[in-house]
Motif scaffolding. Structure first.
Motif, short mmCIF file in Angstrom:
data_model
loop_
_atom_site.label_atom_id
_atom_site.label_comp_id
_atom_site.label_asym_id
_atom_site.label_seq_id
_atom_site.Cartn_x
_atom_site.Cartn_y
_atom_site.Cartn_z
N CYS A 173 0.81 -1.38 -0.24
CA CYS A 173 -0.03 -0.08 -0.02
C CYS A 173 0.90 0.98 0.10
CB CYS A 173 -0.84 -0.08 1.40
SG CYS A 173 0.06 0.07 2.71
N ALA A 174 0.35 2.33 -0.10
CA ALA A 174 0.90 3.66 -0.11
C ALA A 174 1.76 3.77 1.13
CB ALA A 174 0.15 4.75 -0.56
N ALA A 175 1.16 3.65 2.33
CA ALA A 175 1.86 3.82 3.74
C ALA A 175 2.23 2.52 4.41
CB ALA A 175 0.84 4.47 4.64
N VAL A 176 3.21 1.94 4.05
CA VAL A 176 3.63 0.59 4.48
C VAL A 176 4.15 0.73 5.93
CG1 VAL A 176 5.23 -1.31 4.49
CG2 VAL A 176 4.09 -0.36 2.15
N GLY A 177 3.51 -0.24 7.05
CA GLY A 177 4.27 0.09 8.29
C GLY A 177 3.27 -0.45 9.21
N ILE A 178 3.73 -0.37 10.54
CA ILE A 178 2.87 -0.83 11.60
C ILE A 178 1.82 0.15 11.83
CG2 ILE A 178 2.87 -1.81 13.84
CD1 ILE A 178 5.51 -2.80 13.56
N PHE A 220 -2.66 3.03 15.93
CA PHE A 220 -1.45 4.19 16.22
C PHE A 220 -1.86 5.62 15.70
CE2 PHE A 220 2.01 0.60 16.31
CZ PHE A 220 1.71 0.36 17.72
N PRO A 221 -1.43 6.56 16.15
CA PRO A 221 -1.68 7.96 15.58
C PRO A 221 -1.08 8.06 14.12
CG PRO A 221 -0.41 8.23 17.94
CD PRO A 221 -0.66 6.44 17.43
N ARG A 222 0.01 7.41 13.82
CA ARG A 222 0.35 7.33 12.60
C ARG A 222 0.91 6.15 12.23
NH1 ARG A 222 5.91 7.66 12.02
NH2 ARG A 222 7.19 8.02 14.10
N ILE A 223 1.15 5.58 11.08
CA ILE A 223 1.68 4.51 10.67
C ILE A 223 3.26 4.58 10.79
CG2 ILE A 223 2.38 2.98 8.57
CD1 ILE A 223 -0.54 2.83 8.86
N LEU A 224 3.73 3.41 11.45
CA LEU A 224 5.42 3.43 11.89
C LEU A 224 5.89 2.79 10.62
CD1 LEU A 224 5.50 2.49 15.56
CD2 LEU A 224 5.78 4.61 14.72
N PRO A 225 6.53 3.67 9.73
CA PRO A 225 7.30 3.04 8.40
C PRO A 225 8.52 2.31 8.91
CG PRO A 225 7.31 5.58 8.58
CD PRO A 225 6.51 5.05 9.76
N MET A 226 8.78 1.35 7.73
CA MET A 226 9.62 0.72 7.87
C MET A 226 11.22 1.30 8.30
SD MET A 226 8.59 -2.38 7.55
CE MET A 226 9.62 -3.61 7.07
N ALA A 227 11.31 2.51 7.69
CA ALA A 227 12.52 3.09 7.95
C ALA A 227 12.55 3.85 9.47
CB ALA A 227 12.64 4.48 7.06
N ASP A 228 11.52 4.19 9.98
CA ASP A 228 11.69 4.41 11.52
C ASP A 228 11.76 3.35 12.37
OD1 ASP A 228 10.62 6.78 10.27
OD2 ASP A 228 8.91 7.05 11.74
N GLY A 230 17.19 -1.54 18.98
CA GLY A 230 16.77 -2.63 19.61
C GLY A 230 15.93 -3.47 18.73
N LEU A 231 15.64 -2.86 17.46
CA LEU A 231 14.85 -3.81 16.56
C LEU A 231 15.68 -4.27 15.52
CD1 LEU A 231 11.57 -1.70 16.07
CD2 LEU A 231 11.97 -3.35 17.74
N ALA A 232 16.89 -4.28 15.72
CA ALA A 232 17.76 -4.84 14.64
C ALA A 232 17.62 -6.35 14.22
CB ALA A 232 19.26 -4.68 14.93
N GLU A 233 17.45 -7.06 15.14
CA GLU A 233 16.94 -8.41 14.90
C GLU A 233 15.55 -8.85 14.63
OE1 GLU A 233 19.44 -10.66 14.37
OE2 GLU A 233 20.66 -9.04 14.51
N MET A 234 14.67 -7.72 14.53
CA MET A 234 13.34 -8.27 14.39
C MET A 234 13.00 -8.82 13.04
SD MET A 234 10.07 -5.36 14.64
CE MET A 234 8.43 -5.97 14.90
N GLN A 235 12.18 -10.00 13.03
CA GLN A 235 12.10 -10.74 11.71
C GLN A 235 11.56 -9.87 10.74
OE1 GLN A 235 10.01 -14.32 12.28
NE2 GLN A 235 11.65 -15.53 13.14
#
Length: 153
Positions: free
Chosen positions: A56-61, A107-115, A121-126
């Motif tokens: 989608c246009a806004a990829v993220g959590i 969430f108030p905003r989508i958390l993009p992959m870059a963020d 602490g998320l370096a190993e997140m699958q």
């Protein structure tokens, strides 16, 4: 346990999960065996889920959900006009499972992959590992908490 469920928001978004109210939504259509095995064998009622919008246009959590019903036979495998129809599935051999997911928060905003990648602490997140295309994947309690913290920023 903690999970990331990836979805295309045109099909099932965090807003759709919210709109479903206390009944939640059937999380169906998983057609990868490893992801199916997670749903069937490890995802349990009360587990927390990060909802990740993809393709989608806004990829993220986008928010958080919870499992409100454990694995059951995925009804979409029997529906001939469904995208998830499986002509090999029948009452005796129904390989695919679904779960029911309930809304916790958007969430108030989508958390993009870059963020997410910028959080040490998320370096190993699958979810962030190159080439990971699974739609259902475990995440750690620490990773889950870091995402929640980032969502408040």
């Amino acid at each position: 346990m903690f999970w990331v469920f990836k979805t295309e928001p045109a099909e099932c978004s965090i807003a759709d999960i919210e709109a479903a109210g206390s009944a939640g939504v059937v999380w169906e259509g998983v057609r990868n065996y490893q992801a199916r095995n997670f749903l069937r064998d490890q995802v349990k009622t009360g587990d927390m889920v990060l909802i990740h919008h993809s393709s989608c246009a806004a990829v993220g959590i986008a928010g958080v959900a919870t499992i409100i019903a454990e694995a059951f036979t995925d009804p979409s495998q029997f529906v001939t006009d469904s995208l998830y129809y499986d002509p090999k599935a029948n009452a005796d051999k129904a390989p695919w499972v679904a779960v029911r997911v309930g809304f916790v928060r958007k969430f108030p905003r989508i958390l993009p992959m870059a963020d997410l990648r910028a959080i040490a602490g998320l370096a190993e997140m699958q979810l962030l590992k190159k080439g990971n295309r699974l739609s259902i994947m475990p995440t750690t309690n620490a990773e889950f908490d870091l995402v929640l913290l980032a969502a408040k920023a």
